[in-house]
Design a protein around this motif. Sequence first.
Motif, PDB file in Angstrom:
ATOM      1  N   LEU A   4       0.830  -1.202   0.000  1.00 26.81           N
ATOM      2  CA  LEU A   4       0.000   0.000   0.000  1.00 26.81           C
ATOM      3  C   LEU A   4       0.863   1.249   0.000  1.00 26.81           C
ATOM      4  O   LEU A   4       0.526   2.248  -0.644  1.00 26.81           O
ATOM      5  CB  LEU A   4      -0.932  -0.003   1.214  1.00 26.81           C
ATOM      6  CG  LEU A   4      -2.058  -1.043   1.205  1.00 26.81           C
ATOM      7  CD1 LEU A   4      -2.857  -0.971   2.499  1.00 26.81           C
ATOM      8  CD2 LEU A   4      -2.972  -0.854  -0.008  1.00 26.81           C
ATOM      9  N   SER A   9      -2.042   4.986  -4.747  1.00 28.49           N
ATOM     10  CA  SER A   9      -3.324   5.082  -5.449  1.00 28.49           C
ATOM     11  C   SER A   9      -4.369   4.183  -4.802  1.00 28.49           C
ATOM     12  O   SER A   9      -5.563   4.506  -4.804  1.00 28.49           O
ATOM     13  CB  SER A   9      -3.146   4.704  -6.921  1.00 28.49           C
ATOM     14  OG  SER A   9      -2.621   3.394  -7.042  1.00 28.49           O
ATOM     15  N   TYR A  10      -3.931   3.053  -4.220  1.00 33.29           N
ATOM     16  CA  TYR A  10      -4.870   2.165  -3.536  1.00 33.29           C
ATOM     17  C   TYR A  10      -5.488   2.869  -2.333  1.00 33.29           C
ATOM     18  O   TYR A  10      -6.680   2.698  -2.034  1.00 33.29           O
ATOM     19  CB  TYR A  10      -4.174   0.879  -3.087  1.00 33.29           C
ATOM     20  CG  TYR A  10      -3.880  -0.080  -4.217  1.00 33.29           C
ATOM     21  CD1 TYR A  10      -4.884  -0.867  -4.762  1.00 33.29           C
ATOM     22  CD2 TYR A  10      -2.594  -0.188  -4.731  1.00 33.29           C
ATOM     23  CE1 TYR A  10      -4.615  -1.742  -5.805  1.00 33.29           C
ATOM     24  CE2 TYR A  10      -2.312  -1.059  -5.767  1.00 33.29           C
ATOM     25  CZ  TYR A  10      -3.323  -1.834  -6.312  1.00 33.29           C
ATOM     26  OH  TYR A  10      -3.063  -2.690  -7.345  1.00 33.29           O
ATOM     27  N   LEU A  11      -4.688   3.651  -1.634  1.00 37.22           N
ATOM     28  CA  LEU A  11      -5.205   4.384  -0.480  1.00 37.22           C
ATOM     29  C   LEU A  11      -6.212   5.448  -0.918  1.00 37.22           C
ATOM     30  O   LEU A  11      -7.182   5.721  -0.212  1.00 37.22           O
ATOM     31  CB  LEU A  11      -4.042   5.038   0.278  1.00 37.22           C
ATOM     32  CG  LEU A  11      -3.029   4.090   0.922  1.00 37.22           C
ATOM     33  CD1 LEU A  11      -1.913   4.893   1.580  1.00 37.22           C
ATOM     34  CD2 LEU A  11      -3.719   3.195   1.947  1.00 37.22           C
ATOM     35  N   GLN A  12      -6.001   6.026  -2.072  1.00 33.49           N
ATOM     36  CA  GLN A  12      -6.911   7.052  -2.556  1.00 33.49           C
ATOM     37  C   GLN A  12      -8.249   6.470  -2.985  1.00 33.49           C
ATOM     38  O   GLN A  12      -9.298   7.089  -2.795  1.00 33.49           O
ATOM     39  CB  GLN A  12      -6.268   7.801  -3.729  1.00 33.49           C
ATOM     40  CG  GLN A  12      -4.998   8.566  -3.353  1.00 33.49           C
ATOM     41  CD  GLN A  12      -4.337   9.190  -4.572  1.00 33.49           C
ATOM     42  OE1 GLN A  12      -4.773   9.006  -5.688  1.00 33.49           O
ATOM     43  NE2 GLN A  12      -3.254   9.930  -4.335  1.00 33.49           N
ATOM     44  N   VAL A  13      -8.236   5.291  -3.568  1.00 31.75           N
ATOM     45  CA  VAL A  13      -9.474   4.713  -4.085  1.00 31.75           C
ATOM     46  C   VAL A  13     -10.220   3.910  -3.022  1.00 31.75           C
ATOM     47  O   VAL A  13     -11.403   3.611  -3.197  1.00 31.75           O
ATOM     48  CB  VAL A  13      -9.156   3.813  -5.298  1.00 31.75           C
ATOM     49  CG1 VAL A  13      -8.590   2.473  -4.854  1.00 31.75           C
ATOM     50  CG2 VAL A  13     -10.393   3.613  -6.160  1.00 31.75           C
ATOM     51  N   THR A  14      -9.578   3.571  -1.932  1.00 31.75           N
ATOM     52  CA  THR A  14     -10.215   2.738  -0.909  1.00 31.75           C
ATOM     53  C   THR A  14     -11.465   3.378  -0.303  1.00 31.75           C
ATOM     54  O   THR A  14     -12.497   2.699  -0.178  1.00 31.75           O
ATOM     55  CB  THR A  14      -9.209   2.398   0.202  1.00 31.75           C
ATOM     56  OG1 THR A  14      -8.138   1.641  -0.357  1.00 31.75           O
ATOM     57  CG2 THR A  14      -9.873   1.585   1.304  1.00 31.75           C
ATOM     58  N   PRO A  15     -11.467   4.649   0.099  1.00 30.84           N
ATOM     59  CA  PRO A  15     -12.704   5.221   0.676  1.00 30.84           C
ATOM     60  C   PRO A  15     -13.887   5.152  -0.285  1.00 30.84           C
ATOM     61  O   PRO A  15     -14.998   4.777   0.121  1.00 30.84           O
ATOM     62  CB  PRO A  15     -12.304   6.677   0.982  1.00 30.84           C
ATOM     63  CG  PRO A  15     -10.824   6.633   1.141  1.00 30.84           C
ATOM     64  CD  PRO A  15     -10.349   5.616   0.163  1.00 30.84           C
ATOM     65  N   ALA A  17     -14.283   3.079  -2.776  1.00 32.77           N
ATOM     66  CA  ALA A  17     -14.651   1.676  -2.955  1.00 32.77           C
ATOM     67  C   ALA A  17     -15.493   1.173  -1.787  1.00 32.77           C
ATOM     68  O   ALA A  17     -16.461   0.430  -1.977  1.00 32.77           O
ATOM     69  CB  ALA A  17     -13.389   0.827  -3.110  1.00 32.77           C
ATOM     70  N   LEU A  18     -15.135   1.582  -0.576  1.00 33.99           N
ATOM     71  CA  LEU A  18     -15.906   1.164   0.599  1.00 33.99           C
ATOM     72  C   LEU A  18     -17.306   1.760   0.570  1.00 33.99           C
ATOM     73  O   LEU A  18     -18.289   1.088   0.931  1.00 33.99           O
ATOM     74  CB  LEU A  18     -15.167   1.584   1.872  1.00 33.99           C
ATOM     75  CG  LEU A  18     -13.854   0.843   2.163  1.00 33.99           C
ATOM     76  CD1 LEU A  18     -13.185   1.422   3.409  1.00 33.99           C
ATOM     77  CD2 LEU A  18     -14.099  -0.647   2.341  1.00 33.99           C
TER      78      LEU A  18
END
Length: 284
Positions: A4, A9-15, A17-18
């Motif tokens: 991560l 970018s994974y941290l940016q899209v995680t919220p 996505a949740l």
Amino acid sequence: MRSLARNPSYLQVTPLALVILLFLLFPVITILVVSFWDFNAYQLIPDFIFDNYSFLLTSEVTLKAYLKTFFYAFTTWAITLSLGFTLAYYLAFYIRSPLLQGVLFVLCTVPFLTSNIIRMISWIPLLGRNGMVNSTLLETGLIDAPLEWLLYSDFAVVLAFVHLYALFMVVPIFNSMMRIDRNLIEASIDAGASALQTVFQVVVPLCKSGIAIGSIFVVTLVMGDFITVRLMSGGLSASVGVLIHNEISLLQYPAAAAGAVVLLLTVMLMLSVLFRFINIKKEL
């Protein structure tokens, strides 16, 4: 954690996505699961049966409700498209002052700031048997008896739909027209094209994205609506939304869930057909 950190970018899209998972996918999956359950007059019975779908797809009542819903959706779409395109065209090409454009556009949105229920109820004293329209027509001698079809009819339902959702067609078409290069309009006129040829061969192709987006809004809203149909038809007409609402009122949740799944698939199929004619991502 290291992966991560290496891929922020994974941290940016995680919220996002949740949020989608919690408020979109999870409710849809829940409805899908419940649609296969059994039920009786007292409780829901977890099971895996197809009775809800078999009854839904073979019922004559369901067929008539879908035909009526398609009638409302197509008629409302055609009227709102005609009105929305005309109004947007006037605002975009005939009003030269940006300030006046903004003022007129805001005036178009003012009625939509009130509740949908209030706007629907406002038609009742106007279209009723003893309403203003019938009273005026009787006093002028144009009719001998009150017109019964003005209220609690398909006409009243479509009129309310157009009143409620016309703005959803005006806004995207107006935004598309404002991005059209005015030199193209002048070039079309200089080439000898008539006003109608300019509209259909220049303006319409260049605002396809606005028409598509407005169509998506109007069709999906009408397909899922039940309050307008129930109130403006006086309970004399039924749509798919009304059937689902009635099943929920009777605590028949699995049957209502099956109806919701079929309705969702129907709307997605209609949208997929629309997307074949236009690539919204490319147009935008």
